[in-house]
Design an enzyme around this catalytic site. Sequence first.
Site, PDB file in Angstrom:
ATOM      1  N   CYS A   2      49.362  45.080 -27.961  1.00  0.00           N
ATOM      2  CA  CYS A   2      49.271  44.255 -26.778  1.00  0.00           C
ATOM      3  C   CYS A   2      50.616  44.256 -26.056  1.00  0.00           C
ATOM      4  O   CYS A   2      51.626  44.658 -26.601  1.00  0.00           O
ATOM      5  CB  CYS A   2      48.886  42.832 -27.143  1.00  0.00           C
ATOM      6  SG  CYS A   2      47.439  42.706 -28.188  1.00  0.00           S
ATOM      7  N   ARG A  27      50.228  51.249 -23.251  1.00  0.00           N
ATOM      8  CA  ARG A  27      50.048  50.840 -24.637  1.00  0.00           C
ATOM      9  C   ARG A  27      48.573  50.715 -25.011  1.00  0.00           C
ATOM     10  O   ARG A  27      48.224  50.671 -26.187  1.00  0.00           O
ATOM     11  CB  ARG A  27      50.754  49.498 -24.875  1.00  0.00           C
ATOM     12  CG  ARG A  27      52.252  49.563 -24.705  1.00  0.00           C
ATOM     13  CD  ARG A  27      52.861  48.172 -24.550  1.00  0.00           C
ATOM     14  NE  ARG A  27      52.810  47.418 -25.773  1.00  0.00           N
ATOM     15  CZ  ARG A  27      53.825  47.275 -26.626  1.00  0.00           C
ATOM     16  NH1 ARG A  27      54.952  47.904 -26.397  1.00  0.00           N
ATOM     17  NH2 ARG A  27      53.719  46.531 -27.689  1.00  0.00           N
ATOM     18  N   TRP A  75      44.662  43.950 -26.611  1.00  0.00           N
ATOM     19  CA  TRP A  75      43.823  44.934 -27.306  1.00  0.00           C
ATOM     20  C   TRP A  75      43.126  44.172 -28.421  1.00  0.00           C
ATOM     21  O   TRP A  75      43.778  43.620 -29.299  1.00  0.00           O
ATOM     22  CB  TRP A  75      44.690  46.061 -27.852  1.00  0.00           C
ATOM     23  CG  TRP A  75      43.929  47.198 -28.459  1.00  0.00           C
ATOM     24  CD1 TRP A  75      43.377  48.254 -27.798  1.00  0.00           C
ATOM     25  CD2 TRP A  75      43.660  47.410 -29.854  1.00  0.00           C
ATOM     26  NE1 TRP A  75      42.783  49.114 -28.692  1.00  0.00           N
ATOM     27  CE2 TRP A  75      42.939  48.623 -29.966  1.00  0.00           C
ATOM     28  CE3 TRP A  75      43.962  46.711 -31.024  1.00  0.00           C
ATOM     29  CZ2 TRP A  75      42.516  49.131 -31.181  1.00  0.00           C
ATOM     30  CZ3 TRP A  75      43.528  47.217 -32.238  1.00  0.00           C
ATOM     31  CH2 TRP A  75      42.825  48.426 -32.307  1.00  0.00           C
ATOM     32  N   ASN A  99      51.261  38.619 -29.529  1.00  0.00           N
ATOM     33  CA  ASN A  99      51.011  39.933 -30.135  1.00  0.00           C
ATOM     34  C   ASN A  99      51.063  39.762 -31.644  1.00  0.00           C
ATOM     35  O   ASN A  99      51.962  39.109 -32.166  1.00  0.00           O
ATOM     36  CB  ASN A  99      52.084  40.957 -29.734  1.00  0.00           C
ATOM     37  CG  ASN A  99      51.949  41.408 -28.315  1.00  0.00           C
ATOM     38  OD1 ASN A  99      51.014  41.036 -27.614  1.00  0.00           O
ATOM     39  ND2 ASN A  99      52.895  42.226 -27.871  1.00  0.00           N
ATOM     40  N   GLY A 100      50.141  40.414 -32.348  1.00  0.00           N
ATOM     41  CA  GLY A 100      50.170  40.335 -33.812  1.00  0.00           C
ATOM     42  C   GLY A 100      48.858  39.800 -34.356  1.00  0.00           C
ATOM     43  O   GLY A 100      47.836  39.758 -33.669  1.00  0.00           O
ATOM     44  N   GLU A 482      46.075  67.565 -37.069  1.00  0.00           N
ATOM     45  CA  GLU A 482      46.579  67.007 -35.819  1.00  0.00           C
ATOM     46  C   GLU A 482      45.730  67.470 -34.637  1.00  0.00           C
ATOM     47  O   GLU A 482      45.454  66.687 -33.724  1.00  0.00           O
ATOM     48  CB  GLU A 482      48.045  67.414 -35.627  1.00  0.00           C
ATOM     49  CG  GLU A 482      48.680  66.953 -34.335  1.00  0.00           C
ATOM     50  CD  GLU A 482      48.713  65.448 -34.151  1.00  0.00           C
ATOM     51  OE1 GLU A 482      48.946  65.012 -33.007  1.00  0.00           O
ATOM     52  OE2 GLU A 482      48.499  64.690 -35.122  1.00  0.00           O
ATOM     53  N   LYS A 486      43.711  64.974 -32.077  1.00  0.00           N
ATOM     54  CA  LYS A 486      43.862  64.976 -30.627  1.00  0.00           C
ATOM     55  C   LYS A 486      42.495  65.052 -29.945  1.00  0.00           C
ATOM     56  O   LYS A 486      42.225  64.348 -28.971  1.00  0.00           O
ATOM     57  CB  LYS A 486      44.734  66.159 -30.186  1.00  0.00           C
ATOM     58  CG  LYS A 486      46.195  66.004 -30.546  1.00  0.00           C
ATOM     59  CD  LYS A 486      46.922  65.048 -29.636  1.00  0.00           C
ATOM     60  CE  LYS A 486      47.453  63.804 -30.233  1.00  0.00           C
ATOM     61  NZ  LYS A 486      47.745  63.509 -31.531  1.00  0.00           N
ATOM     62  N   GLU A 489      40.544  61.757 -30.380  1.00  0.00           N
ATOM     63  CA  GLU A 489      41.189  60.638 -29.691  1.00  0.00           C
ATOM     64  C   GLU A 489      40.803  60.581 -28.220  1.00  0.00           C
ATOM     65  O   GLU A 489      40.528  59.495 -27.692  1.00  0.00           O
ATOM     66  CB  GLU A 489      42.720  60.760 -29.783  1.00  0.00           C
ATOM     67  CG  GLU A 489      43.334  60.267 -31.067  1.00  0.00           C
ATOM     68  CD  GLU A 489      44.849  60.372 -31.023  1.00  0.00           C
ATOM     69  OE1 GLU A 489      45.513  59.368 -31.314  1.00  0.00           O
ATOM     70  OE2 GLU A 489      45.378  61.463 -30.700  1.00  0.00           O
ATOM     71  N   HIS A 505      33.206  74.032 -50.570  1.00  0.00           N
ATOM     72  CA  HIS A 505      33.044  72.834 -51.391  1.00  0.00           C
ATOM     73  C   HIS A 505      32.375  71.686 -50.630  1.00  0.00           C
ATOM     74  O   HIS A 505      32.514  70.531 -51.023  1.00  0.00           O
ATOM     75  CB  HIS A 505      34.403  72.394 -51.940  1.00  0.00           C
ATOM     76  CG  HIS A 505      35.032  73.405 -52.851  1.00  0.00           C
ATOM     77  ND1 HIS A 505      34.563  73.659 -54.125  1.00  0.00           N
ATOM     78  CD2 HIS A 505      36.073  74.251 -52.657  1.00  0.00           C
ATOM     79  CE1 HIS A 505      35.299  74.597 -54.684  1.00  0.00           C
ATOM     80  NE2 HIS A 505      36.217  74.983 -53.817  1.00  0.00           N
ATOM     81  N   LYS A 604      48.955  52.551 -27.805  1.00  0.00           N
ATOM     82  CA  LYS A 604      50.093  53.437 -28.045  1.00  0.00           C
ATOM     83  C   LYS A 604      50.938  52.970 -29.215  1.00  0.00           C
ATOM     84  O   LYS A 604      51.295  53.749 -30.088  1.00  0.00           O
ATOM     85  CB  LYS A 604      50.952  53.512 -26.776  1.00  0.00           C
ATOM     86  CG  LYS A 604      52.136  54.471 -26.875  1.00  0.00           C
ATOM     87  CD  LYS A 604      51.657  55.898 -27.074  1.00  0.00           C
ATOM     88  CE  LYS A 604      52.792  56.871 -27.162  1.00  0.00           C
ATOM     89  NZ  LYS A 604      52.327  58.227 -27.508  1.00  0.00           N
TER      90      LYS A 604
END
Length: 609
Positions: A2, A27, A75, A99-100, A482, A486, A489, A505, A604
Amino acid sequence: MCGIIGVVAQRNSYGILIEGLRRLEYRGYDSAGVALVDEVQRLHVRKTQGKVRELDALCANDLIEGQVGIAHTRWATHGVPNTLNSHPHISGGIAVVHNGIVENHQVLRNELIALGYTFTSDTDSEVIAHLIHKYSKINDSLLKAVQEAVKNIKGAYALGVVSKIHPLSLIGVRSGSPLIVGIGVGEHYIASDQLALRQVTDSFVFLEEGDSVECQIDSIKIFDSTGNIAERHLEQIGDKDLVASKGDFRHFMQKEIFEQSDVLGISLQGRLGEVEVNSSIFGYGAEDLFKRIAFVQIVACGTSFHSGLVAKHWIEKYCAIPCSVEVASEYRYRRVAIPANTLFVTLSQSGETADTLAALRKAKSCIYLGSLSICNVASSSLVRESDMSFLTRAGPEIGVASTKAFTTQLVALRLLSICLSKYSSQKNISEREYLEDLRCLPFYCKAVLELDSRIKIVAEQFADKNHSLFLGRGEHYPIALEGALKLKEISYIHAEAYPAGELKHGPLALIDENMPVVVVAPTNNLLGKLKSNLSEVRARGGMLFLFSDASAGFENEPGIVVIEMPKVPESLKAIIYTIPLQLLAYHVAVLKGTDVDQPRNLAKSVTVE
């Protein structure tokens, strides 16, 4: 995650608050709100689900102003995204942004309901507003009420508080979530990120864990966790007018991908000697400490975790030092066995990632030889709390999906592996040779960025797909991880990565013509094994997209698309092969019409668990 901004000023603070929220949009958030106290001690609150522009439009239709105010982008963690759950939260003329996470919010909520308080939201944050109001009844000072209230809170928080009873006071508190103080002329500010305040000041105080601050028009007073006056260092931040801009690019992510050819050079600047890397680039006393290291523990989250997995290959291959890599959210709650002479390494773009910070704090109470943070933000909690640090110099990264922060972390870890190899009993690298490779890294980066138009065409074959597999072997398996991250996301295509040898497997059961398979396939000692794995995919009708250099011997044919990579030294391949996967994810997301820079449900800087 946030965003918080607060202002106390001689002028109307609304414009500063809204502009600050705009600068925090990178963010990630789902709602926004603002609270102002006017000159006749009225508290005005406006909030809405959606973007800052919608909040601004709401306020334009119902004009509000005031010299002191707070604002917030949220958020969702507790309670769905809607207007009622948006911040600020109000109790008896007191407004709070948070925030938190309040871990004991349910217990506090029950106690406050028993005292007659009514809750209008589903959030954990609303209990803070009611707690402060409760303590304001027995304290003339808003600061004292806040300080007493937070003694009851378990969890992480950064708070901004204003009250119509104290119309020219702005209170801030931090514990587990970052909060800074901005110093102006005739006005002062608080924010969760200095970017929110760069339009009004270049002077900042970074609050330490447990600090609280009382801001008034002509003064600030900072108190430590015990309530005593504290002296904190004032920092001047350069490039005051540096505002995040997309320039000629369509999205921040696209800009940041293309910045990498310059940023990688900046990250290396002044760190490569003529014939060696000086260990002192990692901090005072690094050389003496590195001589004693017998084990490396890396802890990180998300993209940074993937860079740590690459580093494991490098450290064990070139330094003959065992290395373990662990997700911070798991490490922090696990009972760990620590080998003698272990270096504890944390990786984070922001340096404020809650789980990584908690892991570092846990490590400081253990018997590690020392701690090293690799980070992009000099003023971050992670850097300040580590014994040593290496700044990646990636510059502001606005897109939620990390790109240049990842590749600069890999540069840092490459340098670390070179330094550690100096003291290895099985030294098996030519330092001079690897330094020459690194000097050429920006050139190789530019060469691979020239594949953009080719990758844009390839991306069209992913736009109607719902799933994808990514494959790699050795140090390129984390690069595949990665690449899959991407894609998922920003395009919302389900993507998973596997070591190519694991296909038989289980994952091979997923292969059909609707499952594109992306392969990181450079020429190396595992190429023969990889080709055998890929034949298994083709035999089952899978479509292959290969990122490979000419010497690997792959050719375009039905069912196989080859994106030919430039010839790159072995030591740089993991870094360079990352970039086309970033481009692929970007172009697929654009084709699908998603919000590339602010993908849904993500933020972010992850400052909560």
